[in-house]
Design an enzyme around this catalytic site. Structure first.
Site, PDB file in Angstrom:
ATOM      1  CG  HIS A 308      94.277  81.286 -16.754  1.00 22.82           C
ATOM      2  ND1 HIS A 308      92.992  81.289 -17.247  1.00 22.82           N
ATOM      3  CD2 HIS A 308      95.095  81.280 -17.826  1.00 22.82           C
ATOM      4  CE1 HIS A 308      93.043  81.268 -18.573  1.00 22.82           C
ATOM      5  NE2 HIS A 308      94.307  81.263 -18.953  1.00 22.82           N
ATOM      6  CG  ASP A 366     102.569  82.282 -20.523  1.00 20.69           C
ATOM      7  OD1 ASP A 366     101.520  82.909 -20.321  1.00 20.69           O
ATOM      8  OD2 ASP A 366     102.940  81.920 -21.661  1.00 20.69           O
TER       9      ASP A 366
HETATM   10  C1  SDX Z   1      97.851  83.767 -20.721  1.00 19.31           C
HETATM   11  O1  SDX Z   1      92.962  84.277 -21.070  1.00 19.31           O
HETATM   12  C2  SDX Z   1      93.696  83.285 -21.466  1.00 19.31           C
HETATM   13  O2  SDX Z   1      93.225  82.205 -21.784  1.00 19.31           O
HETATM   14  C3  SDX Z   1      95.181  83.614 -21.568  1.00 19.31           C
HETATM   15  C4  SDX Z   1      96.107  82.446 -21.938  1.00 19.31           C
HETATM   16  C5  SDX Z   1      95.862  81.950 -23.354  1.00 19.31           C
HETATM   17  O3  SDX Z   1      96.230  80.795 -23.640  1.00 19.31           O
HETATM   18  O4  SDX Z   1      95.411  82.775 -24.193  1.00 19.31           O
HETATM   19  O5  SDX Z   1      95.921  81.383 -21.018  1.00 19.31           O
HETATM   20  C6  SDX Z   1      97.579  82.867 -21.892  1.00 19.31           C
HETATM   21  O6  SDX Z   1      97.767  84.956 -20.852  1.00 19.31           O
HETATM   22  C7  SDX Z   1      98.156  83.127 -19.386  1.00 19.31           C
HETATM   23  C8  SDX Z   1      98.329  84.187 -18.242  1.00 19.31           C
HETATM   24  C9  SDX Z   1      99.746  84.761 -18.377  1.00 19.31           C
HETATM   25  N1  SDX Z   1      99.907  85.915 -17.456  1.00 19.31           N
HETATM   26  C10 SDX Z   1     100.649  85.798 -16.325  1.00 19.31           C
HETATM   27  O7  SDX Z   1     101.165  84.752 -15.939  1.00 19.31           O
HETATM   28  C11 SDX Z   1     100.832  87.111 -15.583  1.00 19.31           C
HETATM   29  C12 SDX Z   1     100.632  86.906 -14.087  1.00 19.31           C
HETATM   30  N2  SDX Z   1      99.210  86.591 -13.850  1.00 19.31           N
HETATM   31  C13 SDX Z   1      98.316  87.673 -13.623  1.00 19.31           C
HETATM   32  O8  SDX Z   1      98.642  88.938 -13.936  1.00 19.31           O
HETATM   33  C14 SDX Z   1      96.844  87.289 -13.533  1.00 19.31           C
HETATM   34  O9  SDX Z   1      96.765  86.114 -12.858  1.00 19.31           O
HETATM   35  C15 SDX Z   1      96.093  87.189 -14.842  1.00 19.31           C
HETATM   36  C16 SDX Z   1      96.231  88.421 -15.676  1.00 19.31           C
HETATM   37  C17 SDX Z   1      96.583  86.018 -15.631  1.00 19.31           C
HETATM   38  C18 SDX Z   1      94.620  86.975 -14.518  1.00 19.31           C
HETATM   39  O10 SDX Z   1      94.191  88.123 -13.883  1.00 19.31           O
HETATM   40  P1  SDX Z   1      92.646  88.289 -13.426  1.00 19.31           P
HETATM   41  O11 SDX Z   1      91.835  87.121 -13.808  1.00 19.31           O
HETATM   42  O12 SDX Z   1      92.188  89.641 -13.851  1.00 19.31           O
HETATM   43  O13 SDX Z   1      92.741  88.191 -11.878  1.00 19.31           O
HETATM   44  P2  SDX Z   1      93.064  89.404 -10.918  1.00 19.31           P
HETATM   45  O14 SDX Z   1      94.176  90.231 -11.478  1.00 19.31           O
HETATM   46  O15 SDX Z   1      91.769  90.063 -10.563  1.00 19.31           O
HETATM   47  O16 SDX Z   1      93.657  88.618  -9.655  1.00 19.31           O
HETATM   48  C19 SDX Z   1      92.792  88.082  -8.659  1.00 19.31           C
HETATM   49  C20 SDX Z   1      93.576  88.197  -7.369  1.00 19.31           C
HETATM   50  C21 SDX Z   1      94.117  89.605  -7.140  1.00 19.31           C
HETATM   51  O17 SDX Z   1      94.234  89.754  -5.725  1.00 19.31           O
HETATM   52  P3  SDX Z   1      93.025  90.606  -4.986  1.00 19.31           P
HETATM   53  O18 SDX Z   1      92.965  91.971  -5.637  1.00 19.31           O
HETATM   54  O19 SDX Z   1      91.766  89.793  -5.179  1.00 19.31           O
HETATM   55  O20 SDX Z   1      93.480  90.656  -3.534  1.00 19.31           O
HETATM   56  O21 SDX Z   1      94.750  87.340  -7.445  1.00 19.31           O
HETATM   57  C22 SDX Z   1      95.918  88.142  -7.387  1.00 19.31           C
HETATM   58  C23 SDX Z   1      95.508  89.567  -7.704  1.00 19.31           C
HETATM   59  O22 SDX Z   1      96.381  90.493  -7.063  1.00 19.31           O
HETATM   60  N3  SDX Z   1      96.837  87.618  -8.405  1.00 19.31           N
HETATM   61  C24 SDX Z   1      98.137  87.432  -8.235  1.00 19.31           C
HETATM   62  C25 SDX Z   1      98.591  86.873  -9.441  1.00 19.31           C
HETATM   63  N4  SDX Z   1      97.579  86.740 -10.290  1.00 19.31           N
HETATM   64  C26 SDX Z   1      96.483  87.205  -9.644  1.00 19.31           C
HETATM   65  N5  SDX Z   1      98.965  87.690  -7.208  1.00 19.31           N
HETATM   66  C27 SDX Z   1     100.268  87.364  -7.392  1.00 19.31           C
HETATM   67  N6  SDX Z   1     100.801  86.816  -8.512  1.00 19.31           N
HETATM   68  C28 SDX Z   1      99.973  86.563  -9.554  1.00 19.31           C
HETATM   69  N7  SDX Z   1     100.482  86.030 -10.672  1.00 19.31           N
END
Ligand code: SDX
Length: 431
Positions: A308, A366
């Protein structure tokens, strides 16, 4: 940058600029850069808005480190346990928990706005039966501005109020009818003698051929799921609604834009993607393979329902959802649900892995919601429409707050331009 008591000093190209610092009632201070471009001729740069506050708000606060979510100051776990969705809607819209009479009046108002204009049925009939219900919801909600002209003038507080009530009231009908259309079953009209969650379940699952009794366990679980998804600060879809509204667009068009944004798998589409991921993993012994894929930089796969932007601790909604999943499946007599077993084992193994703990990746809202929704009888395609239905009160509350703000102006970000500078046209024979 150095910080005095209420200002921050920024030194740019050798010149110092004093910027105001505003302190919140909770959360980090903000550096006010509204005059920066005019004073220093520079932009700030923050793709994805990881360090940028787009507005001030009094509706919802998230402490990502503590894993705390407050709606008008009330913790989400208390609201999920003690309140119900329409009371939370009142709280989000008006700022305080209602007294009994005010709540009764609000609930009656919402109940009496649940029907759709009869001609809106023809919108549904224009879609293929296999259309994703989110595609239908984007279209039908946007079309509401063609049917409810008397609540599109955003300068009129009364019309803003009516539009807010109509959107909250009609979303369950719109979502249920998208499901019915998909199944080929007849639309079911809302009933005024049912509460909000029971009405939705009946519109989704009843058929004319027999009586439908709402299961109180399911309606309580449904109502709690609505509450857990109601609002969440300036997330992507709420920011979309705010940006669309800043041009003066009508509320139905703005909420349709929010639905479109929510659909993405990185946002509200993650509940459907998470259940499909659990189905693909299939068994506990295959979890290490998928955890390795999630850690692999060269593999686009991510654990859906994990991570998140704000929470760097447990998402408190996931905690409540996990408890609810155990209760609902137990009460429904669904033992050893394979997806729930995989989800729990996946959560355990991921949270024992330094990749996830060091990046502070925890289950989000989720991760468990789809397991409950599937147990209730919903297909995965209905998971995000249910999220959209729930989040409508958040979008509408944030929209009302923004429209009523005298500082409100059209949102128009700038850019870091890296393209070609000015050059002359070249005739085709000279290229
Ligand atoms: C919702 O914003 C909100 O409040 C949203 C929400 C709401 O109520 O409105 O809470 C609802 O959208 C919840 C999130 C649902 N999405 C997912 O579950 C999809 C999987 N999660 C990700 O794609 C990710 O965690 C996000 C999109 C939720 C957040 O992404 P960020 O904040 O942009 O973080 P990032 O992509 O920069 O990740 C940071 C690091 C990265 O690694 P590095 O490049 O630093 O090495 O963490 C890794 C990412 O690769 N990473 C993950 C991961 N999520 C982040 N690696 C593996 N699996 C994951 N799920």
């Amino acid at each position: 940058m150095t910080e005095s008591n209420k200002t921050a000093t920024l030194t740019i190209h050798g010149k110092e600029y004093e910027l105001p610092v505003h302190s919140p009632t909770a959360g980090p201070d903000v550096v006010d850069i509204r005059k920066l471009y005019g004073q220093a001729g520079v932009f700030t740069y923050d793709p994805g808005f990881t360090s940028t506050a787009s507005c001030d708000s009094t509706i919802t606060y998230i402490d990502g480190d503590k894993g705390e979510l407050l709606h008008r100051g009330y913790p989400i776990d208390q609201l999920a346990a003690k309140s119900h969705f329409l009371e939370v809607c009142y709280l989000l819209l008006y700022g305080e928990l209602p007294e009994a009479k005010a709540l009764e009046t609000f609930e009656t108002t919402i109940t009496r706005h649940t029907m759709l204009h009869e001609q809106m049925q023809y919108f549904y009939r224009g879609f293929r039966r296999d259309a994703h219900p989110m595609a239908i919801m984007v279209g039908v909600v946007g079309a509401m501005s063609a049917f409810y002209h008397d609540s599109t003038d955003i300068a009129d507080p009364h019309q803003r109020e009516v539009a807010s009530h109509r959107l909250i009231a009609k979303m369950p009908t719109i979502a249920a009818w998208a499901y019915k259309y998909h199944t080929g079953q007849p639309f079911v009209y809302p009933r005024n003698d049912l509460d909000y969650a029971s009405n939705f379940l009946r519109m989704c699952f009843s058929v004319p051929a027999e009586e439908y009794e709402v299961n109180p366990i399911l309606s309580r679980a449904m109502d709690r799921i609505f509450t857990l998804h109601a609002d969440h600060e300036q997330n992507a879809s709420t920011s979309t609604v705010r940006l669309a509204s800043s041009s003066g667009a009508n509320p139905f068009a703005c909420v349709a834009a929010g639905i479109a944004c929510l659909w993405g798998p990185a946002h509200g589409g993650a509940n459907q993607a998470c259940l499909e991921m659990l189905e693909e993993i299939g068994s506990v012994d295959r979890i290490p393979e998928y955890i390795n894929r999630a850690k692999d930089k060269d593999d686009p796969f991510r654990l859906m329902g994990f991570g998140h932007r704000v929470y760097k601790n447990f998402d408190p909604r996931a905690t409540v959802m996990k408890q609810s999943a155990d209760e609902v499946l137990d009460l429904l007599g669904i033992e050893n649900n394979p997806k729930l077993q995989v989800a729990k084992a996946l959560e355990k193994q991921a949270l024992e892995d330094p990749y996830f703990t060091e990046k502070k990746l925890f289950p989000n809202v989720d991760f468990y919601s789809g397991i409950i929704l599937e147990a209730m009888g919903f297909p995965t395609s209905m998971f995000t429409p249910i999220f959209a239905l729930s989040r409508t009160v958040g979008w509408v509350s944030q929209w009302k707050e923004m429209i009523a703000d005298p500082q409100n102006k059209i949102g128009r970000p700038r850019q870091l331009y890296l393209g070609e500078t000015n050059r002359d046209y070249v005739d085709i024979e000279k290229r």
